[in-house]
Design an enzyme around this catalytic site. Structure first.
Site, PDB file in Angstrom:
ATOM      1  N   ILE A 138      55.474  22.649 124.884  1.00 35.30           N
ATOM      2  CA  ILE A 138      54.813  21.829 123.880  1.00 35.30           C
ATOM      3  C   ILE A 138      55.144  20.388 124.222  1.00 35.30           C
ATOM      4  O   ILE A 138      56.165  20.099 124.848  1.00 35.30           O
ATOM      5  CB  ILE A 138      55.231  22.180 122.433  1.00 35.30           C
ATOM      6  CG1 ILE A 138      56.755  22.127 122.255  1.00 35.30           C
ATOM      7  CG2 ILE A 138      54.703  23.539 122.030  1.00 35.30           C
ATOM      8  CD1 ILE A 138      57.197  22.422 120.824  1.00 35.30           C
ATOM      9  N   ASP A 139      54.269  19.482 123.843  1.00 32.07           N
ATOM     10  CA  ASP A 139      54.417  18.087 124.221  1.00 32.07           C
ATOM     11  C   ASP A 139      55.680  17.467 123.639  1.00 32.07           C
ATOM     12  O   ASP A 139      56.212  17.927 122.622  1.00 32.07           O
ATOM     13  CB  ASP A 139      53.202  17.283 123.743  1.00 32.07           C
ATOM     14  CG  ASP A 139      51.898  17.763 124.349  1.00 32.07           C
ATOM     15  OD1 ASP A 139      51.943  18.308 125.464  1.00 32.07           O
ATOM     16  OD2 ASP A 139      50.849  17.604 123.702  1.00 32.07           O
ATOM     17  N   LYS A 140      56.114  16.389 124.260  1.00 30.17           N
ATOM     18  CA  LYS A 140      57.309  15.672 123.810  1.00 30.17           C
ATOM     19  C   LYS A 140      57.246  15.351 122.321  1.00 30.17           C
ATOM     20  O   LYS A 140      58.211  15.583 121.583  1.00 30.17           O
ATOM     21  CB  LYS A 140      57.458  14.379 124.612  1.00 30.17           C
ATOM     22  CG  LYS A 140      58.542  13.444 124.092  1.00 30.17           C
ATOM     23  CD  LYS A 140      58.536  12.116 124.827  1.00 30.17           C
ATOM     24  CE  LYS A 140      59.536  11.148 124.212  1.00 30.17           C
ATOM     25  NZ  LYS A 140      59.510   9.819 124.881  1.00 30.17           N
ATOM     26  N   THR A 142      55.369  16.682 120.013  1.00 31.64           N
ATOM     27  CA  THR A 142      55.026  17.819 119.165  1.00 31.64           C
ATOM     28  C   THR A 142      56.315  18.554 118.831  1.00 31.64           C
ATOM     29  O   THR A 142      57.118  18.834 119.718  1.00 31.64           O
ATOM     30  CB  THR A 142      54.056  18.778 119.876  1.00 31.64           C
ATOM     31  OG1 THR A 142      52.850  18.083 120.186  1.00 31.64           O
ATOM     32  CG2 THR A 142      53.730  19.985 119.003  1.00 31.64           C
ATOM     33  N   ARG A 239      44.931  18.635 120.604  1.00 31.20           N
ATOM     34  CA  ARG A 239      44.669  17.196 120.568  1.00 31.20           C
ATOM     35  C   ARG A 239      43.299  16.872 121.154  1.00 31.20           C
ATOM     36  O   ARG A 239      42.544  16.064 120.591  1.00 31.20           O
ATOM     37  CB  ARG A 239      45.775  16.463 121.331  1.00 31.20           C
ATOM     38  CG  ARG A 239      47.155  16.660 120.725  1.00 31.20           C
ATOM     39  CD  ARG A 239      48.270  16.233 121.665  1.00 31.20           C
ATOM     40  NE  ARG A 239      48.227  14.807 121.933  1.00 31.20           N
ATOM     41  CZ  ARG A 239      48.967  14.217 122.860  1.00 31.20           C
ATOM     42  NH1 ARG A 239      49.783  14.939 123.617  1.00 31.20           N
ATOM     43  NH2 ARG A 239      48.880  12.907 123.048  1.00 31.20           N
TER      44      ARG A 239
END
Length: 305
Positions: A138-140, A142, A239
């Site tokens: 998962i993104d930084k 998120t 996103r």
């Protein structure tokens, strides 16, 4: 002990580059697959081939994934919110702002650094020295739940579930605008943006099928609290899909409007649910994570207006 895998090229994959096909089928990064070619660990019909070899129907691809070399990443005593742990895997609740694995500019303070301290050598080596144990990311910016594999058997079993879309992942987000419908599905392919290679985009060029289901939880007029279920797991999928339908996520500096809500510190997106079949026990397991403080604070701000 190295892991050996073989597959037969099917009709739908004819003409694909061998490195791209293996990256898709084995759930490995393209760079990891390229290294396998360079080290002679990929054979096509029993002989070595170039990474850009165009696959033909019924080609037999054999891949040997060697043991991971000793890690050169520093183990760091960073607190980790572990929701569940056994001898095969962990479920971790990642905070907003933490990078999952080391990369340019972020070689310390990552989740991998923390996991190495917590788990020692007990992490799968399939994704190499930089991403030990990491099955999905998962993104930084998120927050939320992430599953980590402690051994290669668990890693392969979980990766197969992701590939077959049986791996349950649900997120909560706050998006711009008032959604016309109470629920819906975005089914659009995602790939690198032709205009900006650092971004993802809905595109038909060099893309992968992507499906996001969403439902409205609460409306605030110019913002909407939504729940999104991933049927696929492409980079930045929620996103990109929400921006594509005109509802970018609040705080998203990449896909949102130029005037960013800086107080959020990034996109308002939380991986709140994860479900999977345990690769050893075959038991279905599901975990939930409460909304973090930053998310609730923003919802309260919207409610108080």
């Amino acid at each position: 002990m190295s892991t050996q895998t073989s597959l037969t090229v099917e009709t739908d994959d004819v003409g694909k580059r061998a490195d791209k096909l293996l990256s898709e089928k084995l759930e490995l990064t393209r760079s990891a697959v390229v290294k396998l070619f360079e080290s002679g660990n990929v054979l096509v019909n029993g002989t070595s081939c170039a990474k850009n070899y165009k696959c033909r129907e019924n080609d037999e691809l054999s891949v040997t994934v060697p043991d991971a070399v000793p890690l050169e990443i520093t183990a760091e005593n960073i607190p980790v919110d572990i929701v569940y742990e056994d001898s095969d895997l962990l479920v971790v609740n990642k905070p907003k702002g933490m990078v999952v694995h080391p990369a340019n500019g972020n070689y310390t303070g990552t989740l991998v650094n923390a996991l190495m301290y917590h788990c020692g050598d007990s992490l799968s080596g399939i994704n190499g020295v930089i991403r030990p144990g990491i099955v999905h990311r998962i993104d930084k910016d998120t927050s939320g739940l992430l599953i980590v594999a402690k051994n290669d058997t668990a890693h392969l079993g979980l990766a197969q579930q992701i590939k077959e879309h049986s791996f349950h992942r649900a997120y909560q987000a706050v998006a711009y605008g008032n959604f016309r419908e109470d629920s819906g599905t975005v089914h659009q392919p995602i790939g690198r943006s032709p205009k900006d290679r650092k971004k993802m985009a809905v595109t038909d060029k060099n893309s992968k099928d992507a499906i996001t289901h969403y439902e409205v939880l609460e409306r605030f007029g110019d913002f909407t609290h939504i729940r999104c279920i991933l049927e696929t797991g492409r980079t930045h999928q929620i996103r990109v899909h929400m921006a594509y339908i005109g509802h970018p996520l609040a705080g998203d500096s990449v896909y949102g409007p130029k005037k960013v809500i800086t107080s959020l510190g990034g996109q308002c997106l939380h991986a709140g649910e994860i479900g999977f079949v345990h690769p050893r026990t075959n038991e279905y397991m599901e975990f939930q994570s409460e909304l973090p403080e930053y998310f609730n604070r923003f919802l309260n701000t919207l409610s108080d207006r």
